[in-house]
Enzyme design. Structure first.
Site, PDB file in Angstrom:
ATOM      1  N   ASP A   1      39.969  36.570  35.788  1.00 35.25           N
ATOM      2  CA  ASP A   1      38.956  36.836  34.759  1.00 35.25           C
ATOM      3  C   ASP A   1      37.594  36.783  35.430  1.00 35.25           C
ATOM      4  OD1 ASP A   1      40.754  37.029  32.591  1.00 35.25           O
ATOM      5  OD2 ASP A   1      40.765  34.861  32.319  1.00 35.25           O
TER       6      ASP A   1
ATOM      7  N   ASP B   1      42.086  42.522  29.235  1.00 36.09           N
ATOM      8  CA  ASP B   1      41.878  41.853  27.946  1.00 36.09           C
ATOM      9  C   ASP B   1      41.074  42.735  26.999  1.00 36.09           C
ATOM     10  OD1 ASP B   1      43.152  39.595  29.021  1.00 36.09           O
ATOM     11  OD2 ASP B   1      41.259  38.705  29.664  1.00 36.09           O
TER      12      ASP B   1
END
Length: 165
Positions: free
Chosen positions: A121, A139
């Site tokens: 991330d 995501d």
């Protein structure tokens, strides 16, 4: 009429999502120092994080079993999405688009879990000291796909469309 083999553009879109996701994660991993924010705007940073859990780091400290659990779930869901897209009626472009985005995002994150043991991330959004959990392009694709699925539910079938189209 069903998409059937005509579903290939949606599968291609999923592959593009996977490619862009993996490319961006590679850039982030090569360019950013772990947990060191790089401000882009007053509300947006690039910050490298490794997520061993699910969304919002759910179960990230569970001891390792979650890697295989989440990989298994995502693999089954991805298989179901492939079949769902194949079986869609032509004209259900919004649902097909949404499913392709979810499929690409799911596979992008599964790839990280299988190869790295965690999901990369790097996108960090914040306001007035409140930080949204870091996320990535996969995501974002999953979220966009979920929103599209909800919109498709409210918009319904095209006028004159039937289950037998």
């Amino acid at each position: 009429m069903r998409y059937g083999v005509g579903a290939w553009p949606w599968y291609l879109l999923a592959l593009v999502v996977i490619g862009l996701d993996q490319y961006s994660k590679g850039l982030a991993s090569a360019s950013l120092e772990y947990a060191q924010p790089v401000p882009v705007f007053s509300w947006f940073n690039l910050t490298l994080h490794h997520n061993t859990g699910a969304a919002f780091s759910f179960l990230s400290d569970a001891g390792g079993w979650q890697r295989y659990f989440f990989t298994g779930i995502a693999a089954v869901v991805s298989g179901l999405l492939v079949v769902w897209i194949y079986r869609l009626q032509r004209g259900q472009w919004l649902l097909a688009l949404s499913l392709a985005l979810v499929l690409g995002g799911a596979i992008g994150n599964v790839w990280d879990r299988l190869v790295l043991g965690y999901v990369v991330d790097f996108i960090s959004v914040h306001y007035a000291g409140y930080y949204f959990p870091a996320f990535n392009l996969a995501d974002s694709a999953i979220t966009g796909g979920a929103i599209g699925m909800i919109l498709d539910t409210f918009l319904g079938r095209p006028e004159g469309g039937t289950k037998e189209d």
